[in-house]
Design an enzyme around this catalytic site. Structure first.
Site, PDB file in Angstrom:
ATOM      1  N   SER A   1     -13.962   3.309   2.381  1.00 22.17           N
ATOM      2  CA  SER A   1     -14.854   3.067   1.242  1.00 22.17           C
ATOM      3  C   SER A   1     -15.577   4.331   0.779  1.00 22.17           C
ATOM      4  CB  SER A   1     -15.839   1.937   1.541  1.00 22.17           C
ATOM      5  OG  SER A   1     -16.106   1.839   2.893  1.00 22.17           O
ATOM      6  N   THR A   2     -15.913   5.253   1.718  1.00 19.81           N
ATOM      7  CA  THR A   2     -16.543   6.502   1.269  1.00 19.81           C
ATOM      8  C   THR A   2     -15.502   7.530   0.828  1.00 19.81           C
ATOM      9  OG1 THR A   2     -16.509   7.458   3.479  1.00 19.81           O
ATOM     10  CG2 THR A   2     -18.488   6.234   2.857  1.00 19.81           C
ATOM     11  N   ARG A   3     -14.310   7.436   1.376  1.00 18.84           N
ATOM     12  CA  ARG A   3     -13.206   8.365   1.104  1.00 18.84           C
ATOM     13  C   ARG A   3     -13.565   9.814   1.430  1.00 18.84           C
ATOM     14  NH1 ARG A   3     -12.456   5.840  -4.247  1.00 18.84           N
ATOM     15  NH2 ARG A   3     -11.268   3.962  -3.887  1.00 18.84           N
TER      16      ARG A   3
ATOM     17  N   ASP B   1      -0.070  -1.238   6.282  1.00 19.54           N
ATOM     18  CA  ASP B   1      -0.069  -0.759   7.659  1.00 19.54           C
ATOM     19  C   ASP B   1      -1.465  -0.438   8.179  1.00 19.54           C
ATOM     20  OD1 ASP B   1      -0.577   1.463   6.095  1.00 19.54           O
ATOM     21  OD2 ASP B   1       0.456   2.823   7.464  1.00 19.54           O
TER      22      ASP B   1
ATOM     23  N   SER C   1     -14.050   6.970   6.146  1.00 16.11           N
ATOM     24  CA  SER C   1     -13.888   5.534   5.937  1.00 16.11           C
ATOM     25  C   SER C   1     -13.228   5.315   4.589  1.00 16.11           C
ATOM     26  CB  SER C   1     -15.226   4.805   6.004  1.00 16.11           C
ATOM     27  OG  SER C   1     -15.811   4.767   4.734  1.00 16.11           O
TER      28      SER C   1
ATOM     29  N   GLU D   1      -4.480  13.321   8.992  1.00 16.42           N
ATOM     30  CA  GLU D   1      -4.844  14.253   7.929  1.00 16.42           C
ATOM     31  C   GLU D   1      -5.763  15.341   8.492  1.00 16.42           C
ATOM     32  OE1 GLU D   1      -4.944  11.003   7.639  1.00 16.42           O
ATOM     33  OE2 GLU D   1      -3.913  10.398   5.801  1.00 16.42           O
TER      34      GLU D   1
ATOM     35  N   ASP E   1       0.865  -1.170   0.000  1.00 12.82           N
ATOM     36  CA  ASP E   1       0.000   0.000   0.000  1.00 12.82           C
ATOM     37  C   ASP E   1       0.905   1.224   0.000  1.00 12.82           C
ATOM     38  OD1 ASP E   1       0.619   0.336   2.750  1.00 12.82           O
ATOM     39  OD2 ASP E   1      -1.317   1.283   3.071  1.00 12.82           O
TER      40      ASP E   1
END
Ligand code: ATP
Ligand code: K
Ligand code: MG
EC number: 7.2.2.6
Length: 710
Positions: free
Chosen positions: A402-404, A545, A400, A366, A325
């Site tokens: 998946s939603t970003r 990670d 998340s 972030e 990743d």
């Protein structure tokens, strides 16, 4: 202002200089030197070796168990009818068994010093347990339960493995990594796990305990270095079957020799038969197999990699694809906001305020870095608690994979930030559009390897608009290019799989030098990539990670989690790299290949050796009965008795002679498996065939000088 290449570099420098704690030294290779094989280590291993003679333990190695039974049998016979020959053979049979257990004990002993220092690191550690009312109570570290929350401050030793749920701290992990540069661990992101036995150097964190007593990382490490957790790998099982079969074959051969010889009036004594059997069965490899396996695991620990199974180590030797990743693996993972870029008719402050607002409850690095950068630009405003008081309906939308996206719903407004494609879709659905200049900015940030986040708002009156872009910058760990080239040479294809957008992915892939990349990957996509590789018959290693990497780490043949990663990632993987270095796979592959080559080479040697022994001693045995066989007695061994005794002594000594090789491993060079096989067959096969003739002859000459034997 345009974010230029220098911007990112500047960020990198601040990161390295201004915040030395952030550069975790996670890329250095500081291999611990293996314990030397000295008289002291051998002496220390001796009592352990004697204890291992217990039949209950010996039964695990059928070859050596056969020798044990033989030694017991000849002891009995010698007691009833003592002879110099019988006693000499008996003594050497016992030594044969002992040399076997000794090699294992020596291999185990090499990790002992390390295990002791690991144990010492958590002696008498106390924990500050947080009680439901928020107060704390001092308890011994050993009394902690799963999901307890403890508070650790500067100077505290972290009492057990856990996940930081509040705060950020610099941590000294040198007890487990040997690396003295502190590392940053923080809640929310992919660097949230802490290891029991390490020490907090600054700040204060709340840690949720994730390990049961006795099953912490350090416990596992102790068991590993001591060789206590050993399950047979599929390769070892195959070898085991081979060794058992050979033992049975030679048992039959030896048994049938007896009636055959007695027909000719040369009935061999039972001691001779036992001795013959021991010489013929594969004792060399039978004795050295455990030591070879333990030494392989040990070499891995010396490279700061912990493996939960020997199987993974061996599989690593055959890996053809490496998936990695991006964030936190190829890059340091300390992704920070470095700039805000408003859309054309949006005020800069308005963008910063919105970005700040939707990051207030975002506990990821972030999110926090956006709040920090806003403060740097002079935008402070209410904190989360104040906001809760002043506003009505208030919903936190957590990030998340998946939603970003992440954000807040407050007073009828929906404020979001996230991956450009995700936010653009969100805005479009509400009837808005992404302005061209924002699109342009997104591509510009991506092209240089940065991560652009769009900030958007849907007002109470349902007006959807994109307010602008936040530039998140991360730093590629140094030295990746050369190391990935090395992997290519080993025949391993590297593929980066990231949740980030394709343009950023392409830029980072080029900078790091991976062969291929997959962008905008959800956790399911990462898993799917592995399944696809598997379907094509490839063996896959995955390094990652994050919690979003966990399913893929679990599905990969070899899953290597970065030590800096989340507990979920470390749990799913079958190896953890304490240095959090994705290119460590080069060493892991090398160790795996070396383990297989060493075992193969010593098996070849052992079997060749035994076959040669057959031809070396059988003619000598029967020359009296069958004078014709004298022609075959090319070695001209003195007497049948000295031939047998010499062979038994040689058989025992060869075990000891090969211990250093078993521990060190056969030299591994980056050649193809076939080349390595051919070369080893030649050296170890031929060596194994010749060695007994020379060795037995020398011992025979020495023995014939001793009166009373023969
Ligand atoms: N806190 C956040 N809030 C909103 N969006 C975020 C946040 N963190 C990351 N993103 C966006 O979501 C995307 C996907 O994140 P994810 O963690 O799945 O992958 P990644 O960290 O970019 O890459 P990798 O999978 O290589 O670690 C990121 O590229 C970024 O655009
Ligand atoms: K043997
Ligand atoms: Mg990640």
């Amino acid at each position: 202002m345009t974010p230029s290449r220098t911007d990112t570099t500047a960020a990198a420098e601040t990161y390295a200089d201004g915040n030395p704690l952030g550069t975790p030294g996670e890329h250095k290779h500081h291999t611990k030197a293996p314990a030397k094989l000295t008289l002291t280590t051998v002496a220390a291993a001796l009592p352990v070796a004697v204890r291992k003679l217990a039949p209950r333990q010996m039964i695990h190695s059928p070859v050596m168990f056969t020798v044990l039974v033989g030694a017991a049998l000849s002891t009995l016979i010698s007691a009833v009818r003592p002879s110099v020959f019988g006693i000499a053979v008996t003594a050497w049979l016992w030594l044969t068994v002992l040399f076997g257990t000794l090699s294992e004990a020596i291999a185990e002993g090499r990790g002992k010093a390390q295990a002791d220092s690991l144990r010492a690191s958590r002696k008498g550690v106390h924990a500050r347990l947080r009680l439901p009312d928020g107060s704390t109570r001092d308890v011994p570290g050993t009394e902690l339960r799963l999901n307890d929350v403890v508070i650790c401050e500067a100077g505290d030793v972290i009492p057990s493995d856990g996940e930081i749920i509040e705060g950020l701290a610099s941590v000294d992990e040198s007890t487990i990594t040997g690396e003295s540069a502190p590392v940053i661990r923080e809640s929310g992101g992919d660097r949230s796990s802490v290891t029991g036995g390490t020490r907090v150097l600054s700040d204060r964190i709340a840690v949720r305990i994730t390990a049961e007593t006795g099953q912490t990382f350090i416990d596992r490490m102790i068991k590993l270095v001591e060789g206590a957790v050993r399950q047979k790998t599929p390769n070892e099982i195959a070898l085991h079957v081979l060794l058992v079969s050979l033992t049975i074959v030679f048992l039959i051969v030896t048994m049938s020799l007896a009636p055959f010889a007695s027909l000719a009036g040369a009935t061999p004594s039972p001691i001779v038969l036992v001795a013959l059997l021991v010489c013929l069965i594969p004792t060399t490899i039978g004795a050295l197999v455990p030591a070879i396996g333990i030494a392989g695991m040990d070499r891995l620990v010396q490279h700061n990699v912990l493996a939960t199974s020997g199987r993974a180590v061996e599989t690593a030797g055959d890996i053809t694809t490496l998936l990695l990743d991006k964030t936190g693996t190829i890059t340091y993972g300390n992704r920070r906001a470095v700039n805000f870029f408003p859309a054309n008719n949006v005020e800069r402050t308005e963008l910063i305020e919105a970005a700040r607002l939707c990051s207030l409850a975002d506990e990821t690095p972030e999110g926090r870095s956006i709040v920090d950068l806003a403060a740097d630009k002079g935008v402070t405003g209410p904190d989360l608690a104040a906001l809760r008081k002043t506003s009505g309906a208030f919903v936190v939308v957590e990030f998340s994979a998946s939603t970003r996206m992440s954000g807040l719903d407050v007073d009828g407004r929906q404020i979001r930030k996230g991956a450009a494609s995700a936010v653009a879709a969100f805005v479009e659905e509400a009837g808005g559009q992404t302005p061209a200049e924002v699109d342009f900015r997104v591509r510009e940030i991506s092209a240089e390897g940065g991560t652009p986040l769009l900030v958007a708002r849907i007002s109470a009156s349902s007006r959807a608009e994109v307010l602008g872009t936040v530039h998140l910058a991360d730093v590629v760990k140094p030295g990746m290019h050369a190391r990935f080239a090395e992997l290519r040479k080993m025949g391993i294809r590297t593929v980066m799989i990231t949740g980030d957008n394709p343009i950023t992915a392409k830029a980072i892939a080029a900078e790091a030098g991976v062969d291929d990349f997959v962008a905008e990957a959800t956790p399911e996509d990462k898993l799917a990539v592995i399944k696809k590789e598997h379907a094509q018959g490839r063996l896959v290693a995955m390094t990652g990670d994050g919690t979003n990497d966990a399913p893929a780490l679990a599905a990969a043949d070899v899953g290597v989690a970065m030590n800096s990663g989340t507990p979920a990632a470390k749990e799913a993987a079958n190896m953890v790299d304490l240095d959090s270095d994705p290119t460590k796979l080069i060493n892991i592959v090398g160790i795996g290949k070396q383990l297989l080559i060493t075992r193969g080479a010593l098996t070849t040697f052992s079997v060749a050796n035994d076959v040669a022994k057959y031809f070396a001693i059988v003619p000598a045995l029967f020359t009296a009965a069958f004078p014709g066989l004298g022609l075959l007695n090319i070695m001209g061994l003195a007497t049948p008795s000295s031939a047998i005794l010499s062979a038994v002594i040689f058989n025992a000594l060869i075990i000891i002679a090969l211990v250093p090789l078993a521990l060190r491993g056969v030299k591994y060079r980056a050649v193809s498996a076939n080349q390595a096989l051919g070369r080893n067959l030649l050296i170890f096969g031929l060596g194994g065939l010749i060695a007994p003739f020379i060795g037995i002859k020398i011992i025979d000459v020495l023995i014939s000088l001793i009166p009373g034997i023969g």
